[in-house]
Design a protein around this motif. Sequence first.
Motif, PDB file in Angstrom:
ATOM      1  N   ARG A  70       0.790  -1.143  -0.105  1.00  0.00           N
ATOM      2  CA  ARG A  70       0.068  -0.037  -0.062  1.00  0.00           C
ATOM      3  C   ARG A  70       0.943   1.228   0.046  1.00  0.00           C
ATOM      4  O   ARG A  70       1.734   1.232   0.897  1.00  0.00           O
ATOM      5  CB  ARG A  70      -0.830   0.104   1.157  1.00  0.00           C
ATOM      6  CG  ARG A  70      -2.047   1.023   1.097  1.00  0.00           C
ATOM      7  CD  ARG A  70      -2.811   0.902   2.360  1.00  0.00           C
ATOM      8  NE  ARG A  70      -4.100   1.815   2.178  1.00  0.00           N
ATOM      9  CZ  ARG A  70      -4.554   2.522   3.350  1.00  0.00           C
ATOM     10  NH1 ARG A  70      -4.289   2.106   4.411  1.00  0.00           N
ATOM     11  NH2 ARG A  70      -5.558   3.447   2.981  1.00  0.00           N
ATOM     12  N   PRO A  71       0.765   2.146  -0.853  1.00  0.00           N
ATOM     13  CA  PRO A  71       1.538   3.462  -0.997  1.00  0.00           C
ATOM     14  C   PRO A  71       1.396   4.178   0.363  1.00  0.00           C
ATOM     15  O   PRO A  71       0.420   4.344   0.772  1.00  0.00           O
ATOM     16  CB  PRO A  71       0.953   3.978  -2.256  1.00  0.00           C
ATOM     17  CG  PRO A  71       0.064   3.034  -3.120  1.00  0.00           C
ATOM     18  CD  PRO A  71      -0.356   2.119  -2.159  1.00  0.00           C
ATOM     19  N   VAL A  72       2.701   4.874   0.513  1.00  0.00           N
ATOM     20  CA  VAL A  72       2.639   5.903   1.837  1.00  0.00           C
ATOM     21  C   VAL A  72       1.652   6.860   1.730  1.00  0.00           C
ATOM     22  O   VAL A  72       0.996   6.954   2.766  1.00  0.00           O
ATOM     23  CB  VAL A  72       3.943   6.265   2.011  1.00  0.00           C
ATOM     24  CG1 VAL A  72       3.947   7.362   3.154  1.00  0.00           C
ATOM     25  CG2 VAL A  72       4.801   5.038   2.375  1.00  0.00           C
ATOM     26  N   PRO A  73       1.222   7.444   0.621  1.00  0.00           N
ATOM     27  CA  PRO A  73       0.364   8.525   0.567  1.00  0.00           C
ATOM     28  C   PRO A  73      -1.105   8.025   1.174  1.00  0.00           C
ATOM     29  O   PRO A  73      -1.749   8.778   1.772  1.00  0.00           O
ATOM     30  CB  PRO A  73       0.315   9.358  -0.774  1.00  0.00           C
ATOM     31  CG  PRO A  73       1.747   8.929  -1.093  1.00  0.00           C
ATOM     32  CD  PRO A  73       1.940   7.493  -0.769  1.00  0.00           C
ATOM     33  N   TYR A  74      -1.549   6.900   0.582  1.00  0.00           N
ATOM     34  CA  TYR A  74      -2.765   6.233   1.070  1.00  0.00           C
ATOM     35  C   TYR A  74      -2.875   6.075   2.733  1.00  0.00           C
ATOM     36  O   TYR A  74      -3.798   6.077   3.210  1.00  0.00           O
ATOM     37  CB  TYR A  74      -3.111   5.121   0.228  1.00  0.00           C
ATOM     38  CG  TYR A  74      -3.226   5.160  -1.252  1.00  0.00           C
ATOM     39  CD1 TYR A  74      -3.864   6.560  -1.636  1.00  0.00           C
ATOM     40  CD2 TYR A  74      -3.252   4.184  -2.077  1.00  0.00           C
ATOM     41  CE1 TYR A  74      -4.217   6.630  -2.935  1.00  0.00           C
ATOM     42  CE2 TYR A  74      -3.637   4.452  -3.332  1.00  0.00           C
ATOM     43  CZ  TYR A  74      -4.113   5.699  -3.793  1.00  0.00           C
ATOM     44  OH  TYR A  74      -4.436   5.828  -5.234  1.00  0.00           O
ATOM     45  N   GLN A  78      -2.407  11.685   2.983  1.00  0.00           N
ATOM     46  CA  GLN A  78      -2.172  13.042   2.329  1.00  0.00           C
ATOM     47  C   GLN A  78      -0.697  12.960   1.313  1.00  0.00           C
ATOM     48  O   GLN A  78       0.103  12.170   1.527  1.00  0.00           O
ATOM     49  CB  GLN A  78      -2.175  14.107   3.248  1.00  0.00           C
ATOM     50  CG  GLN A  78      -0.825  13.803   4.459  1.00  0.00           C
ATOM     51  CD  GLN A  78      -0.854  15.010   5.448  1.00  0.00           C
ATOM     52  OE1 GLN A  78      -1.769  15.523   5.686  1.00  0.00           O
ATOM     53  NE2 GLN A  78       0.605  15.486   5.471  1.00  0.00           N
ATOM     54  N   ARG A  79      -0.778  14.074   0.461  1.00  0.00           N
ATOM     55  CA  ARG A  79       0.504  14.229  -0.129  1.00  0.00           C
ATOM     56  C   ARG A  79       0.569  15.561  -0.918  1.00  0.00           C
ATOM     57  O   ARG A  79      -0.313  16.321  -1.099  1.00  0.00           O
ATOM     58  CB  ARG A  79       0.183  13.280  -1.318  1.00  0.00           C
ATOM     59  CG  ARG A  79       1.004  13.633  -2.739  1.00  0.00           C
ATOM     60  CD  ARG A  79       2.581  12.787  -2.382  1.00  0.00           C
ATOM     61  NE  ARG A  79       3.343  12.682  -3.516  1.00  0.00           N
ATOM     62  CZ  ARG A  79       4.382  11.698  -3.676  1.00  0.00           C
ATOM     63  NH1 ARG A  79       4.030  10.764  -2.961  1.00  0.00           N
ATOM     64  NH2 ARG A  79       4.894  11.557  -4.670  1.00  0.00           N
ATOM     65  N   VAL A  88      -5.682  12.409   0.178  1.00  0.00           N
ATOM     66  CA  VAL A  88      -5.632  11.383  -0.619  1.00  0.00           C
ATOM     67  C   VAL A  88      -6.356   9.817  -0.454  1.00  0.00           C
ATOM     68  O   VAL A  88      -5.956   9.723   0.950  1.00  0.00           O
ATOM     69  CB  VAL A  88      -4.381  11.152  -1.774  1.00  0.00           C
ATOM     70  CG1 VAL A  88      -4.179  12.316  -2.508  1.00  0.00           C
ATOM     71  CG2 VAL A  88      -3.380  10.357  -0.806  1.00  0.00           C
ATOM     72  N   ASP A  89      -7.033   9.261  -0.769  1.00  0.00           N
ATOM     73  CA  ASP A  89      -7.060   7.893  -0.584  1.00  0.00           C
ATOM     74  C   ASP A  89      -7.256   7.089  -1.749  1.00  0.00           C
ATOM     75  O   ASP A  89      -7.455   7.631  -3.002  1.00  0.00           O
ATOM     76  CB  ASP A  89      -8.224   7.807   0.558  1.00  0.00           C
ATOM     77  CG  ASP A  89      -9.665   8.294  -0.033  1.00  0.00           C
ATOM     78  OD1 ASP A  89      -9.864   8.175  -1.524  1.00  0.00           O
ATOM     79  OD2 ASP A  89     -10.443   8.811   0.639  1.00  0.00           O
ATOM     80  N   GLU A  90      -7.631   5.765  -1.589  1.00  0.00           N
ATOM     81  CA  GLU A  90      -7.864   4.814  -2.834  1.00  0.00           C
ATOM     82  C   GLU A  90      -8.887   5.286  -3.813  1.00  0.00           C
ATOM     83  O   GLU A  90      -9.027   5.009  -5.065  1.00  0.00           O
ATOM     84  CB  GLU A  90      -8.186   3.527  -2.501  1.00  0.00           C
ATOM     85  CG  GLU A  90      -6.903   2.659  -2.086  1.00  0.00           C
ATOM     86  CD  GLU A  90      -6.254   2.962  -0.505  1.00  0.00           C
ATOM     87  OE1 GLU A  90      -6.764   3.691  -0.083  1.00  0.00           O
ATOM     88  OE2 GLU A  90      -5.546   2.316  -0.264  1.00  0.00           O
ATOM     89  N   ALA A 187     -13.357  18.075  -1.242  1.00  0.00           N
ATOM     90  CA  ALA A 187     -12.884  18.075  -0.200  1.00  0.00           C
ATOM     91  C   ALA A 187     -11.463  19.164  -0.159  1.00  0.00           C
ATOM     92  O   ALA A 187     -11.177  19.910   0.788  1.00  0.00           O
ATOM     93  CB  ALA A 187     -12.763  16.911   0.812  1.00  0.00           C
ATOM     94  N   ASN A 188     -10.880  18.680  -1.055  1.00  0.00           N
ATOM     95  CA  ASN A 188      -9.437  19.438  -1.107  1.00  0.00           C
ATOM     96  C   ASN A 188      -9.446  20.736  -1.692  1.00  0.00           C
ATOM     97  O   ASN A 188      -8.991  21.795  -0.907  1.00  0.00           O
ATOM     98  CB  ASN A 188      -8.635  18.653  -2.239  1.00  0.00           C
ATOM     99  CG  ASN A 188      -7.750  17.520  -1.423  1.00  0.00           C
ATOM    100  OD1 ASN A 188      -7.497  17.573  -0.401  1.00  0.00           O
ATOM    101  ND2 ASN A 188      -7.869  16.600  -2.206  1.00  0.00           N
TER     102      ASN A 188
END
Length: 308
Positions: A70-74, A78-79, A88-90, A187-188
Amino acid sequence: MPITVREAYLQGREHLAASGSAEAPIEAEVLLRHVLQLDRAALYTGWDRPISEDAWHQFQRVLDERARGRPVPYIVGQREFMGFTFAVDERVMIPRPETEVLVECIVEWVGRRERGNAAAPTPASSARGGARERDVGSRLPDPGSRLFVVDVGTGSGCIAVSLAQLLPSAIVFATDISMEALEVARANAARHRVGNRITFLQGDLLAPLPPHLAGRVDAVAGNPPYVPVSQRAALPREIRDFEPPVAVFIDGDGIAVHRQLIAMEVGAGQADDVAGAMAGDGKYARVRTLADYSGIQRVVVGERAASP
Ligand code: GLN
């Protein structure tokens, strides 16, 4: 004997390196800061402090998630992009640093154009008289000169929100085929307080844009899916198994969306020739030119027929 921040970090780094992460040091740091809710300075100055048992267990859990791909930003939710923090999420693709080039290119283009306009005011603006002239050359946007920008396939909204932040005179339209991506993007926009200048629309490419925009769009930005499905197996599992396929993959050779939508800037007097060439190519059902705000046909947009 409780474990210290340093020991937790070192063990995390080892765990990630052993699972094949090429960026174990930075990933271990980001995950540990996420768990401890510390900024970088606080982490480094608190190196020898003990961490709670809860934090240690939570750190183990996120390390395991990362080790499974699973990528760190997920994981951290956030990123950073253009110096702004995006949730960010999936549901959305993770913003990439290379996409910053696209945003910078548009911001520079607008800046050049606004400086050009300030140096040589159009007859319409000088006719507005003395009060208007004091604005010439200042950085304040001319309240009358709205800039219309479109972001196709907005995903997290990183392009749309950055453009709205960096271009105070911009009115942005952001489209996405994915309803759940639009929730993240909205939301962003709210988080960065530009929700009032971005209209989010669900649909494919330019299709959902309101008709009154025809001929009024100054710039179209987009980072469409372009990885051919045939290359799926060759991708890192972080992308292949975790990012939304609709954001990444495209049937065929990977330029289908680019062929469907091409928007490019042209010099004064060139629009008709470029549009003619594009129409003559036969791939585009619809070719249009868009005027800039001094009335020069400035952007050529080609759209391919929906399905051949
Ligand atoms: N516009 C978003 C980005 O650049 C999403 C792009 C996509 O989902 N293909 O990150």
